[in-house]
Design an enzyme around this catalytic site. Sequence first.
Site, PDB file in Angstrom:
ATOM      1  N   ARG A  87       8.137 -53.219 -49.400  1.00 14.23           N
ATOM      2  CA  ARG A  87       7.559 -52.261 -48.465  1.00 14.23           C
ATOM      3  C   ARG A  87       6.161 -51.816 -48.874  1.00 14.23           C
ATOM      4  O   ARG A  87       5.270 -51.698 -48.043  1.00 14.23           O
ATOM      5  CB  ARG A  87       8.497 -51.060 -48.303  1.00 14.23           C
ATOM      6  CG  ARG A  87       8.003 -49.948 -47.376  1.00 14.23           C
ATOM      7  CD  ARG A  87       7.357 -50.457 -46.106  1.00 14.23           C
ATOM      8  NE  ARG A  87       8.169 -51.407 -45.355  1.00 14.23           N
ATOM      9  CZ  ARG A  87       7.686 -52.192 -44.406  1.00 14.23           C
ATOM     10  NH1 ARG A  87       6.400 -52.166 -44.100  1.00 14.23           N
ATOM     11  NH2 ARG A  87       8.475 -53.035 -43.769  1.00 14.23           N
ATOM     12  N   LYS A 130     -14.650 -41.233 -43.350  1.00 12.97           N
ATOM     13  CA  LYS A 130     -13.379 -40.811 -42.766  1.00 12.97           C
ATOM     14  C   LYS A 130     -12.285 -41.783 -43.204  1.00 12.97           C
ATOM     15  O   LYS A 130     -11.795 -42.605 -42.429  1.00 12.97           O
ATOM     16  CB  LYS A 130     -13.490 -40.739 -41.248  1.00 12.97           C
ATOM     17  CG  LYS A 130     -14.471 -39.670 -40.773  1.00 12.97           C
ATOM     18  CD  LYS A 130     -14.611 -39.651 -39.266  1.00 12.97           C
ATOM     19  CE  LYS A 130     -15.612 -38.588 -38.825  1.00 12.97           C
ATOM     20  NZ  LYS A 130     -15.800 -38.563 -37.355  1.00 12.97           N
ATOM     21  N   LYS A 138     -26.992 -32.879 -42.802  1.00  9.30           N
ATOM     22  CA  LYS A 138     -26.365 -32.647 -41.510  1.00  9.30           C
ATOM     23  C   LYS A 138     -26.556 -31.197 -41.080  1.00  9.30           C
ATOM     24  O   LYS A 138     -27.193 -30.404 -41.768  1.00  9.30           O
ATOM     25  CB  LYS A 138     -24.878 -33.017 -41.581  1.00  9.30           C
ATOM     26  CG  LYS A 138     -24.638 -34.450 -42.101  1.00  9.30           C
ATOM     27  CD  LYS A 138     -23.214 -34.880 -41.965  1.00  9.30           C
ATOM     28  CE  LYS A 138     -22.902 -35.301 -40.558  1.00  9.30           C
ATOM     29  NZ  LYS A 138     -21.565 -35.885 -40.401  1.00  9.30           N
ATOM     30  N   GLU A 150     -29.709 -36.072 -40.055  1.00  5.86           N
ATOM     31  CA  GLU A 150     -29.067 -36.040 -38.744  1.00  5.86           C
ATOM     32  C   GLU A 150     -29.873 -35.196 -37.761  1.00  5.86           C
ATOM     33  O   GLU A 150     -30.356 -34.117 -38.110  1.00  5.86           O
ATOM     34  CB  GLU A 150     -27.662 -35.456 -38.887  1.00  5.86           C
ATOM     35  CG  GLU A 150     -26.922 -35.259 -37.569  1.00  5.86           C
ATOM     36  CD  GLU A 150     -25.635 -34.487 -37.767  1.00  5.86           C
ATOM     37  OE1 GLU A 150     -24.604 -35.118 -38.018  1.00  5.86           O
ATOM     38  OE2 GLU A 150     -25.676 -33.239 -37.671  1.00  5.86           O
ATOM     39  N   ASP A 153     -26.839 -38.161 -33.657  1.00  6.22           N
ATOM     40  CA  ASP A 153     -25.454 -37.713 -33.547  1.00  6.22           C
ATOM     41  C   ASP A 153     -25.060 -37.407 -32.113  1.00  6.22           C
ATOM     42  O   ASP A 153     -25.658 -36.536 -31.459  1.00  6.22           O
ATOM     43  CB  ASP A 153     -25.243 -36.472 -34.421  1.00  6.22           C
ATOM     44  CG  ASP A 153     -23.808 -36.007 -34.422  1.00  6.22           C
ATOM     45  OD1 ASP A 153     -22.915 -36.867 -34.567  1.00  6.22           O
ATOM     46  OD2 ASP A 153     -23.569 -34.793 -34.282  1.00  6.22           O
TER      47      ASP A 153
END
Length: 314
Positions: free
Chosen positions: A100, A135, A167, A214, A237
């Site tokens: 598994r 992510k 950002k 950004e 963005d």
Amino acid sequence: MNLKITPTLRSLLKKALEEDLGPGDVTTRTLIPKGLRGEAAIVAKESGVFCGGKLVQEIFRLQDPTLKVKLHVAEGSRVQKGKRTVTIRGRIPSILEAERVALNFLGHLSGIATLTRIFVAKVKGTHAKIFDTRKTTPLWRELEKYAVRAGGGENHRFGLWNEILVKENHWTAVSSLRVRRRRAKQSLFLDCFVGPAGLLAMTAKRRKIPVEIEVRSLRELAHLLEGTFVPDRILLDNFSVRQLRRAVLFVKGFDQVLRIRYGIRRKAPELEASGGIDLANVRAVAQTGVDRISVGRLTHSAPAFDFSLEMTKV
């Protein structure tokens, strides 16, 4: 392609096996003699991109060093439904105990590689390249980014340490800090003579790492380009396709004006599109002329590739 099995990765794989096995596989121990030997095959239940073969080898060998694991498909290659991808020979209890965990990793990485290959095919013939993001699943980023490369994509920064990416929250924090200093009538050297742009330039030069900033609108893009510091890349963005097209033309036009009118020659920043990009719109995004397209769903939403382990000889 080749995946390096580092001591850290090997340790994590051991923990994955321990999580599943616990005190022992009670089903196998109850039904199957410890010394029973045989052969099993991992078969693809759908068509796609194979990724994770070396990892599968390592997992079975960690469970039982006497197992013989043979790969039949090269990393990053296309595999057809029904194809035998891996053969494992040795003690059957050991094979079943690692089954598994091996299939989970193989299915996850092959799923990422397959989805990435589809995105890459969608932008074929354009200037744009497909990139992943941060992510990723905690602790398994190395493997997931490896799978993106196996699918023909490219890796964005690996973590917070190897690239400056400014950002919205960074600007909000910096702006708030500067306001408080002005209210307190503090004359700080960095505010007066260097500023955020200077800090970015100095840090990038000292550490020899790229800088990406950004922007969320064409207005912010124009404001950035008019400054004294131009980053290596600009992240557009959540721009619409129309806005992306205008941004590409604006950057090209702005650099041309600097060169012709003022004699200023500089390397134009790369433009990266991000946010809300899927298979339905990625080609339209690529056709705007952006250099890079970052897609979070490559790692956080790729469907698992279906494999099964089948006993072939006992």
